[in-house]
Design an enzyme around this catalytic site. Sequence first.
Site, mmCIF file in Angstrom:
data_model
loop_
_atom_site.group_PDB
_atom_site.id
_atom_site.type_symbol
_atom_site.label_atom_id
_atom_site.label_comp_id
_atom_site.label_asym_id
_atom_site.label_seq_id
_atom_site.Cartn_x
_atom_site.Cartn_y
_atom_site.Cartn_z
ATOM 1 N N SER A 1 1.222 5.557 0.533
ATOM 2 C CA SER A 1 1.150 4.119 1.525
ATOM 3 C C SER A 1 2.886 3.704 1.377
ATOM 4 O O SER A 1 3.647 3.152 0.422
ATOM 5 C CB SER A 1 -0.011 3.187 1.206
ATOM 6 O OG SER A 1 -0.875 3.801 1.129
ATOM 7 N N HIS B 1 -5.683 -1.515 1.693
ATOM 8 C CA HIS B 1 -6.925 -0.863 1.037
ATOM 9 C C HIS B 1 -7.392 -1.682 -0.302
ATOM 10 O O HIS B 1 -8.829 -1.025 -0.384
ATOM 11 C CB HIS B 1 -5.405 0.236 0.736
ATOM 12 C CG HIS B 1 -4.856 1.405 1.507
ATOM 13 N ND1 HIS B 1 -6.173 2.303 1.965
ATOM 14 C CD2 HIS B 1 -3.926 1.557 2.053
ATOM 15 C CE1 HIS B 1 -4.955 3.490 2.679
ATOM 16 N NE2 HIS B 1 -3.645 2.628 3.061
#
Length: 380
Positions: free
Chosen positions: A237, A320
């Site tokens: 990410s 997340h």
Amino acid sequence: MFAARSTDVAANRLATAWCQAYTAGDAKVQRAMLTMLAACPLAQQPDGEAAARLFRRFNNQPDGLRFLVSLRADMLRWRKQVSGLPALDKTLEGLLSAWFDVGLLELRRLTWDTPASLLEKLIIYEAVHEIQSWDDLKRRVADDRRCYAYFHPQLPDTPLIFVEVAFSAQMADNVQALLDARQPVQNLDKARWAIFYSISNTQPGLRGISFGNFLLKRVIDALLEDLPKLKSFATLSPIPGFNDWLGKLDADAVEAIVRDKTRERTRQRVPDGARWVARLSRAGTGAGSETLRRAGQKLAAHYLQTVKNGQPADPVARFHLGNGARIERLNWGADRSGKGLAQSAGLMVNYLYELDALDDNLTRLGEGKPAISRAIARMS
């Protein structure tokens, strides 16, 4: 339109005309029309009932749900400039949350056989790693990759959110390698890791309506059914807010993070955050010294654990960690694109999804302590 019953023919005709005029108008006209709506006394009723009646009337128009999603995007854009819009937005957000309940959504896998008109929207909506060409897109939806999207029955041609997945024998640490079209086709029998490397929301008008957490859980279920040998699930990410956060720190704040806690404060002050951004960004294109890399990762680890108003400061971390993931590993020089260097000096992070730990991780986040690996803890 605010006051009449939902079956009132005249009010419904007026709603049709209003929607048509709004769609045909330019930004100036649309803002004026929203200003007039918000100025109506019925729009500001505390219970929101009249406003809800208006939006239901719009929803009953042809393609009304698509219109309302677009309308809310405009409301979010102008909510700080137009008095009364926040109240209308609150009502519309509540309705859209119900109308886009995850139980109503369909998860679909997109492949190279998917209609071109739909695949083209992946190119348009990709928000993390720009799709450079049709060949690039073909690689991302190839047989050894996966791309899943959520669809609403009333918007069958519009992916609401989609996730791109690669497979590996280990946790990925470099997005250039994942995106390289010259990489050989993966043998999925040997894949043990599923790597979520891009997750894109496509509709600004659905901001604040959360179905991303359900997306990943359903994707994991689909992956395990398709590839039962998979053992682990992680992301690779971006850290989009890192450079901006670091650039605002003064020298004392930076030193408090990077210096060894067992040593006395140094006499010579370290550079302020803006200079650190420039230094890390220059080094991000190459190896960088061990000292610089260690300091940069320490700063990034601190930032990723920063919580404001009960939520992680970084938007991707918020997503997340809010889904129960754990901050697992920082990767130096993992995204050397112009965007990657501008956002986070090339640093990227792996979030680990351990299915049995998701609820415990969420509990920790609720206590203001995001779940982190031992490696990240050693940097803190």
